[in-house]
Design an enzyme around this catalytic site. Structure first.
Site, PDB file in Angstrom:
ATOM      1  N   HIS A   1       0.803  -1.234   0.000  1.00 47.53           N
ATOM      2  CA  HIS A   1       0.000   0.000   0.000  1.00 47.53           C
ATOM      3  C   HIS A   1       0.829   1.276   0.000  1.00 47.53           C
ATOM      4  O   HIS A   1       0.274   2.369   0.022  1.00 47.53           O
ATOM      5  CB  HIS A   1      -0.940   0.004   1.216  1.00 47.53           C
ATOM      6  CG  HIS A   1      -1.863  -1.168   1.231  1.00 47.53           C
ATOM      7  ND1 HIS A   1      -1.524  -2.360   1.819  1.00 47.53           N
ATOM      8  CD2 HIS A   1      -3.100  -1.349   0.694  1.00 47.53           C
ATOM      9  CE1 HIS A   1      -2.523  -3.224   1.665  1.00 47.53           C
ATOM     10  NE2 HIS A   1      -3.482  -2.637   0.987  1.00 47.53           N
TER      11      HIS A   1
ATOM     12  N   ARG B   1      -4.347  16.292   5.147  1.00 47.62           N
ATOM     13  CA  ARG B   1      -3.679  16.882   6.311  1.00 47.62           C
ATOM     14  C   ARG B   1      -2.188  16.530   6.278  1.00 47.62           C
ATOM     15  O   ARG B   1      -1.348  17.326   6.698  1.00 47.62           O
ATOM     16  CB  ARG B   1      -4.337  16.392   7.590  1.00 47.62           C
ATOM     17  CG  ARG B   1      -4.193  17.363   8.724  1.00 47.62           C
ATOM     18  CD  ARG B   1      -5.040  16.945   9.915  1.00 47.62           C
ATOM     19  NE  ARG B   1      -6.446  17.188   9.732  1.00 47.62           N
ATOM     20  CZ  ARG B   1      -7.405  16.406  10.234  1.00 47.62           C
ATOM     21  NH1 ARG B   1      -7.115  15.329  10.940  1.00 47.62           N
ATOM     22  NH2 ARG B   1      -8.664  16.706  10.039  1.00 47.62           N
TER      23      ARG B   1
ATOM     24  N   ARG C   1      -3.664   4.802  -3.615  1.00 50.31           N
ATOM     25  CA  ARG C   1      -4.991   5.016  -3.007  1.00 50.31           C
ATOM     26  C   ARG C   1      -5.195   6.445  -2.508  1.00 50.31           C
ATOM     27  O   ARG C   1      -6.022   6.699  -1.627  1.00 50.31           O
ATOM     28  CB  ARG C   1      -5.229   4.052  -1.842  1.00 50.31           C
ATOM     29  CG  ARG C   1      -5.413   2.625  -2.321  1.00 50.31           C
ATOM     30  CD  ARG C   1      -5.557   1.645  -1.194  1.00 50.31           C
ATOM     31  NE  ARG C   1      -5.669   0.315  -1.747  1.00 50.31           N
ATOM     32  CZ  ARG C   1      -6.806  -0.405  -1.744  1.00 50.31           C
ATOM     33  NH1 ARG C   1      -7.889   0.057  -1.182  1.00 50.31           N
ATOM     34  NH2 ARG C   1      -6.825  -1.587  -2.290  1.00 50.31           N
TER      35      ARG C   1
ATOM     36  N   ARG D   1       0.853   9.501  16.013  1.00 49.11           N
ATOM     37  CA  ARG D   1      -0.444   9.856  15.429  1.00 49.11           C
ATOM     38  C   ARG D   1      -0.789  11.289  15.801  1.00 49.11           C
ATOM     39  O   ARG D   1      -0.636  11.695  16.964  1.00 49.11           O
ATOM     40  CB  ARG D   1      -1.510   8.885  15.939  1.00 49.11           C
ATOM     41  CG  ARG D   1      -2.903   9.382  15.739  1.00 49.11           C
ATOM     42  CD  ARG D   1      -3.954   8.296  15.751  1.00 49.11           C
ATOM     43  NE  ARG D   1      -5.276   8.851  15.992  1.00 49.11           N
ATOM     44  CZ  ARG D   1      -5.957   9.622  15.138  1.00 49.11           C
ATOM     45  NH1 ARG D   1      -5.441   9.946  13.956  1.00 49.11           N
ATOM     46  NH2 ARG D   1      -7.151  10.103  15.443  1.00 49.11           N
TER      47      ARG D   1
ATOM     48  N   GLY E   1      -4.166  13.658  15.292  1.00 48.80           N
ATOM     49  CA  GLY E   1      -5.522  13.605  14.754  1.00 48.80           C
ATOM     50  C   GLY E   1      -6.511  14.304  15.652  1.00 48.80           C
ATOM     51  O   GLY E   1      -6.138  14.924  16.647  1.00 48.80           O
TER      52      GLY E   1
ATOM     53  N   GLU F   1     -11.497   8.664  19.606  1.00 43.84           N
ATOM     54  CA  GLU F   1     -10.962   8.749  18.244  1.00 43.84           C
ATOM     55  C   GLU F   1     -11.039   7.339  17.666  1.00 43.84           C
ATOM     56  O   GLU F   1     -11.819   6.531  18.159  1.00 43.84           O
ATOM     57  CB  GLU F   1      -9.556   9.380  18.242  1.00 43.84           C
ATOM     58  CG  GLU F   1      -8.554   8.752  19.178  1.00 43.84           C
ATOM     59  CD  GLU F   1      -7.871   7.535  18.606  1.00 43.84           C
ATOM     60  OE1 GLU F   1      -8.243   6.413  19.028  1.00 43.84           O
ATOM     61  OE2 GLU F   1      -6.962   7.682  17.788  1.00 43.84           O
ATOM     62  N   MET F   2     -10.252   7.013  16.637  1.00 41.24           N
ATOM     63  CA  MET F   2     -10.500   5.716  16.000  1.00 41.24           C
ATOM     64  C   MET F   2      -9.251   4.891  15.664  1.00 41.24           C
ATOM     65  O   MET F   2      -9.365   3.909  14.928  1.00 41.24           O
ATOM     66  CB  MET F   2     -11.361   5.928  14.742  1.00 41.24           C
ATOM     67  CG  MET F   2     -12.701   6.590  15.055  1.00 41.24           C
ATOM     68  SD  MET F   2     -13.820   6.740  13.648  1.00 41.24           S
ATOM     69  CE  MET F   2     -14.380   5.055  13.496  1.00 41.24           C
TER      70      MET F   2
ATOM     71  N   SER G   1     -11.970  18.183  18.466  1.00 44.03           N
ATOM     72  CA  SER G   1     -12.703  18.840  17.370  1.00 44.03           C
ATOM     73  C   SER G   1     -14.200  18.927  17.638  1.00 44.03           C
ATOM     74  O   SER G   1     -14.912  19.658  16.956  1.00 44.03           O
ATOM     75  CB  SER G   1     -12.477  18.066  16.076  1.00 44.03           C
ATOM     76  OG  SER G   1     -12.952  16.735  16.214  1.00 44.03           O
ATOM     77  N   ASP G   2     -14.682  18.129  18.603  1.00 41.00           N
ATOM     78  CA  ASP G   2     -16.113  18.146  18.902  1.00 41.00           C
ATOM     79  C   ASP G   2     -16.326  17.591  20.302  1.00 41.00           C
ATOM     80  O   ASP G   2     -15.412  17.025  20.891  1.00 41.00           O
ATOM     81  CB  ASP G   2     -16.902  17.325  17.863  1.00 41.00           C
ATOM     82  CG  ASP G   2     -16.404  15.893  17.756  1.00 41.00           C
ATOM     83  OD1 ASP G   2     -15.363  15.667  17.109  1.00 41.00           O
ATOM     84  OD2 ASP G   2     -17.035  15.003  18.349  1.00 41.00           O
TER      85      ASP G   2
HETATM   86  N1  HPA Z   1     -15.912  10.127  17.308  1.00 41.67           N
HETATM   87  C1  HPA Z   1     -14.962   9.341  16.805  1.00 41.67           C
HETATM   88  N2  HPA Z   1     -13.843   9.816  16.288  1.00 41.67           N
HETATM   89  C2  HPA Z   1     -13.677  11.152  16.291  1.00 41.67           C
HETATM   90  C3  HPA Z   1     -14.631  12.014  16.801  1.00 41.67           C
HETATM   91  C4  HPA Z   1     -15.801  11.476  17.351  1.00 41.67           C
HETATM   92  O1  HPA Z   1     -16.697  12.199  17.825  1.00 41.67           O
HETATM   93  N3  HPA Z   1     -14.181  13.287  16.624  1.00 41.67           N
HETATM   94  C5  HPA Z   1     -12.997  13.188  16.034  1.00 41.67           C
HETATM   95  N4  HPA Z   1     -12.671  11.897  15.829  1.00 41.67           N
END
Ligand code: HPA
Length: 232
Positions: A4, A24, A43, A87, A89, A179-180, A203-204
């Site tokens: 990849h 980013r 990709r 990381r 993010g 996050e993920m 971010s939220d």
């Molecule tokens: N959920 C999952 N991952 C994220 C979120 C969230 O609200 N905000 C930024 N990454």
């Protein structure tokens, strides 16, 4: 070349910053690196190598979530000998005192991903940051008056949960934000004995429902990236 990543063996530095979003990665390379050189477009997952304060450094997009990002972590470690994976993010806050634009350093990462369930079967592994990178990040932030929070985060496999209150269980047990990818990163880094850290910008907020604007995001990003660039 790996499956990849279309770079030659020596085109990637020992230290790689890892945003989920490939654009980013481009922004980081163009904003912070001297002589950035694009090494991957497979990709659309852009990767660049350049220099920061004379040190050779790379940045590689990973895509969102543990499955996508693990492909890049695996190939960077095994095919390109990368030693420091950082990381950078965004994350959603789970706590009232973790505010929009705050920087969170993940000491450890709980997860809803199946990766360690299938690996450790009925036993719980605790994906943990590398102490050396973690300690350097805290020292750098303190020295430069960058406000940070550090603790456990959740690496979720789902951005859109069925139950909007699902976060409350994690929040009760002190998880700072969601996050993920971090749990996947910390696990694979431990497996191959390399260093990893996740630095996140809020971010939220799941608590208040607030979301940052894109200009807000950029300014809070700067703290996170400044820390990442200065700890190796
Ligand atoms: N959920 C999952 N991952 C994220 C979120 C969230 O609200 N905000 C930024 N990454």
């Amino acid at each position: 070349m790996s499956i990849h990543i279309g770079a030659k063996k020596d085109e990637i530095a020992d230290t790689v910053l890892l945003p989920g979003d490939p654009l980013r990665a481009k922004w980081i390379a163009e904003t912070y690196f001297d002589s950035p050189k694009l090494y991957n477009e497979v990709r659309g997952m852009l990767g660049y190598t350049g220099y920061y304060k004379g040190k050779r450094i790379s940045v590689q997009g990973t895509g969102m979530g543990v499955p996508s990002s693990l492909i890049y972590f695996h190939e960077l470690i095994n095919d390109y000998n990368v030693k420091n994976l950082i990381r950078v993010g965004t994350a959603g806050s789970y706590q009232r005192d973790v505010k929009l634009r705050d920087t969170v350093i993940a000491m450890s990462a709980s997860t809803t991903s199946g990766i360690n369930n299938t690996r450790f079967i009925n036993k719980d592994y605790s994906p943990t940051a590398s102490f050396d990178l973690f300690q350097k990040a805290i020292l750098y932030a303190n020295k430069n008056d960058i406000n940070i929070k550090a603790g456990n985060v959740l690496s979720s496999d789902q951005f859109y949960e069925d139950d909007p209150d699902a976060y409350k269980l994690w929040a009760k047990y002190g998880v700072l934000a969601v996050e993920m990818e971090a749990a996947g990163l910390y696990t694979i880094a431990a497996k191959y004995n390399v260093n990893a850290l996740a630095i996140l910008s809020i971010s939220d907020s799941l608590v208040t429902g607030e979301v940052t604007s894109s200009s807000d995001r950029e300014s809070s990003f700067k703290d996170m990236i400044e820390i990442a660039l200065n700890i190796v």
